[in-house]
Scaffold this motif. Structure first.
Motif, mmCIF file in Angstrom:
data_model
loop_
_atom_site.group_PDB
_atom_site.id
_atom_site.type_symbol
_atom_site.label_atom_id
_atom_site.label_comp_id
_atom_site.label_asym_id
_atom_site.label_seq_id
_atom_site.Cartn_x
_atom_site.Cartn_y
_atom_site.Cartn_z
ATOM 1 N N ALA A 26 -27.928 1.015 31.358
ATOM 2 C CA ALA A 26 -29.226 1.206 32.013
ATOM 3 C C ALA A 26 -29.386 2.655 32.459
ATOM 4 N N PHE A 27 -28.295 3.257 32.930
ATOM 5 C CA PHE A 27 -28.329 4.669 33.313
ATOM 6 C C PHE A 27 -28.643 5.546 32.103
ATOM 7 N N VAL A 28 -27.970 5.286 30.983
ATOM 8 C CA VAL A 28 -28.195 6.083 29.773
ATOM 9 C C VAL A 28 -29.640 5.950 29.302
ATOM 10 N N GLU A 29 -30.192 4.751 29.390
ATOM 11 C CA GLU A 29 -31.596 4.553 29.012
ATOM 12 C C GLU A 29 -32.523 5.344 29.933
ATOM 13 N N ALA A 30 -32.210 5.370 31.228
ATOM 14 C CA ALA A 30 -33.021 6.152 32.164
ATOM 15 C C ALA A 30 -32.884 7.642 31.876
ATOM 16 N N ARG A 31 -31.681 8.080 31.545
ATOM 17 C CA ARG A 31 -31.473 9.490 31.207
ATOM 18 C C ARG A 31 -32.294 9.872 29.975
ATOM 19 N N ALA A 32 -32.310 9.002 28.980
ATOM 20 C CA ALA A 32 -33.078 9.284 27.763
ATOM 21 C C ALA A 32 -34.572 9.382 28.079
ATOM 22 N N ARG A 33 -35.016 8.587 29.035
ATOM 23 C CA ARG A 33 -36.437 8.601 29.415
ATOM 24 C C ARG A 33 -36.789 9.835 30.251
ATOM 25 N N LEU A 34 -35.920 10.192 31.196
ATOM 26 C CA LEU A 34 -36.206 11.282 32.124
ATOM 27 C C LEU A 34 -35.846 12.652 31.567
ATOM 28 N N ILE A 140 -34.944 1.828 48.527
ATOM 29 C CA ILE A 140 -36.000 2.806 48.238
ATOM 30 C C ILE A 140 -36.556 2.551 46.837
ATOM 31 N N GLY A 141 -37.787 3.022 46.622
ATOM 32 C CA GLY A 141 -38.430 2.901 45.322
ATOM 33 C C GLY A 141 -38.377 4.211 44.562
ATOM 34 N N THR A 142 -38.973 4.231 43.382
ATOM 35 C CA THR A 142 -38.905 5.427 42.535
ATOM 36 C C THR A 142 -39.582 6.635 43.175
ATOM 37 N N ALA A 143 -40.554 6.408 44.073
ATOM 38 C CA ALA A 143 -41.237 7.529 44.717
ATOM 39 C C ALA A 143 -40.278 8.354 45.575
ATOM 40 N N GLU A 144 -39.185 7.744 46.021
ATOM 41 C CA GLU A 144 -38.212 8.449 46.855
ATOM 42 C C GLU A 144 -36.941 8.796 46.089
ATOM 43 N N ALA A 145 -36.983 8.680 44.777
ATOM 44 C CA ALA A 145 -35.777 8.906 43.983
ATOM 45 C C ALA A 145 -35.220 10.316 44.156
ATOM 46 N N ASP A 146 -36.089 11.312 44.182
ATOM 47 C CA ASP A 146 -35.626 12.690 44.333
ATOM 48 C C ASP A 146 -34.951 12.896 45.684
ATOM 49 N N ALA A 147 -35.558 12.342 46.748
ATOM 50 C CA ALA A 147 -34.982 12.485 48.085
ATOM 51 C C ALA A 147 -33.636 11.778 48.169
ATOM 52 N N TRP A 148 -33.544 10.587 47.569
ATOM 53 C CA TRP A 148 -32.278 9.841 47.548
ATOM 54 C C TRP A 148 -31.215 10.652 46.807
ATOM 55 N N ALA A 153 -26.287 13.803 46.376
ATOM 56 C CA ALA A 153 -25.638 15.016 45.873
ATOM 57 C C ALA A 153 -25.003 15.815 47.004
ATOM 58 N N THR A 154 -25.641 15.845 48.175
ATOM 59 C CA THR A 154 -25.080 16.579 49.315
ATOM 60 C C THR A 154 -23.718 16.015 49.702
ATOM 61 N N GLY A 155 -23.604 14.679 49.691
ATOM 62 C CA GLY A 155 -22.317 14.062 49.995
ATOM 63 C C GLY A 155 -21.297 14.309 48.910
ATOM 64 N N TRP A 156 -21.706 14.165 47.653
ATOM 65 C CA TRP A 156 -20.777 14.346 46.535
ATOM 66 C C TRP A 156 -20.317 15.794 46.401
ATOM 67 N N LEU A 157 -21.178 16.746 46.798
ATOM 68 C CA LEU A 157 -20.864 18.160 46.585
ATOM 69 C C LEU A 157 -19.670 18.626 47.400
ATOM 70 N N THR A 158 -19.322 17.937 48.469
ATOM 71 C CA THR A 158 -18.132 18.326 49.219
ATOM 72 C C THR A 158 -16.880 18.132 48.379
ATOM 73 N N GLU A 159 -16.964 17.235 47.372
ATOM 74 C CA GLU A 159 -15.834 16.998 46.478
ATOM 75 C C GLU A 159 -15.909 17.864 45.221
ATOM 76 N N ALA A 160 -17.138 18.241 44.823
ATOM 77 C CA ALA A 160 -17.302 19.004 43.579
ATOM 78 C C ALA A 160 -18.460 19.986 43.727
ATOM 79 N N PHE A 166 -25.880 19.203 38.184
ATOM 80 C CA PHE A 166 -25.493 17.973 37.504
ATOM 81 C C PHE A 166 -25.563 16.779 38.451
ATOM 82 N N LEU A 167 -25.056 16.937 39.679
ATOM 83 C CA LEU A 167 -25.040 15.824 40.626
ATOM 84 C C LEU A 167 -26.439 15.448 41.078
ATOM 85 N N GLN A 168 -27.323 16.439 41.196
ATOM 86 C CA GLN A 168 -28.713 16.138 41.540
ATOM 87 C C GLN A 168 -29.364 15.308 40.433
ATOM 88 N N ASP A 169 -29.152 15.700 39.185
ATOM 89 C CA ASP A 169 -29.694 14.939 38.054
ATOM 90 C C ASP A 169 -29.070 13.555 37.975
#
Length: 272
Positions: A26-34, A140-148, A153-160, A166-169
């Motif tokens: 499902a993630f790969v399908e969303a990536r192909a769409r976005l 949350i819905g798709t309207a808040e996807a960027d904010a989510w 990404a802010t949490g993950w970035l402490t590790e990478a 890449f993490l934002q995408d």
């Protein structure tokens, strides 16, 4: 109420691995769409899901190899061609319950183990009231996807920290994947943590856990775990699963909340 756990056998492995495979498809399908220029695609080959999300993506690999069909040289050749045509490494995330015929094939073809993941599971009873928490937990819905995605990404970035874009995408795509339910934890009106839930055939996959540095040690992930299990149980799931690095804090936290270890999965890479 005591809930009986299913045995950690081949049937359980198939349920858990197929749920994660479908989530990643499902993630790969969303990536192909976005992000159509990325060339994301997945295909079922020899009973496994072969997923391509870019040569450097952690999702580019297979799931379920040797669990749903006997492993054969012809099947591995077809899978290897799928990745080679896209100039990507050949990686397989494999359950130890895969058919015995797989292991000599991997050795003969030049595969080596490079990573381990503890796969945990928990039986779910009917939904009960959520425990009190100072945090506000909501989906949350798709309207808040960027904010989510920014919070995740802010949490993950402490590790990478080198993988900002890449993490934002990654977060943006995950939040908009079909069947994925993103959760957000807020403290005093400010977003501090994320998590996600994917459901397939009665199995709830927990993923996407991330907490911003300022929000840590506030019980955010405990509250998000309870909220996801509650929603999954209320929608008919009887099992929950998640993956963690062996011996990690994530594994310990899961075990404290009723999860058991099903098995340790191994990632194999073809070294050319």
């Amino acid at each position: 109420m005591t809930v009986e756990f299913p045995l950690a056998d081949l049937d359980l492995a198939r349920r858990l691995e197929r749920t994660e495979a479908r989530s990643n498809a499902a993630f790969v399908e969303a990536r192909a769409r976005l992000f159509p220029d990325r060339g994301a695609r997945w295909q079922e080959i020899a009973g496994a899901y072969a997923l391509f999300d870019g040569a450097d993506s952690p999702l580019t690999q297979t799931f379920g190899l040797g669990l749903f069909a006997d492993a054969t040289a012809a099947g591995l050749t077809e899978i290897e061609a799928f990745f080679s045509e896209r100039h990507a490494p050949v990686l397989h995330e494999i359950s130890p319950l895969a058919h015995d015929s797989l292991w000599p094939l991997l050795r003969e073809r030049g595969y080596f183990p490079i990573e381990f993941t503890t796969v945990l599971y928990r039986a779910l009873a009917s939904a009960t009231e959520l425990p009190a928490s100072p945090l506000s937990i909501r989906t949350i819905g798709t309207a808040e996807a960027d904010a989510w995605a920014r919070v995740a990404a802010t949490g993950w970035l402490t590790e990478a920290p080198e993988f900002t874009e890449f993490l934002q995408d990654l977060g943006q795509t995950s939040a908009q994947s079909e069947g994925m339910t993103p959760f957000l934890a807020e403290l005093d009106g400010l977003p501090v943590a994320t998590a996600s839930l994917y459901q397939n055939a009665g199995v709830a996959l927990l993923a996407g856990a991330s907490t911003v540095p300022a929000g840590r040690r506030q019980g955010a992930q405990t509250a998000l775990l309870a909220a996801r299990l509650h929603l999954a149980a209320s929608q008919g799931c009887t099992l929950a699963t998640m993956g963690a690095r062996p011996g990690s804090q994530s594994q310990r936290n899961a075990e404290r909340h009723g999860f058991r270890i099903a098995y340790t999965r191994v990632k194999w890479q073809l070294l050319r």
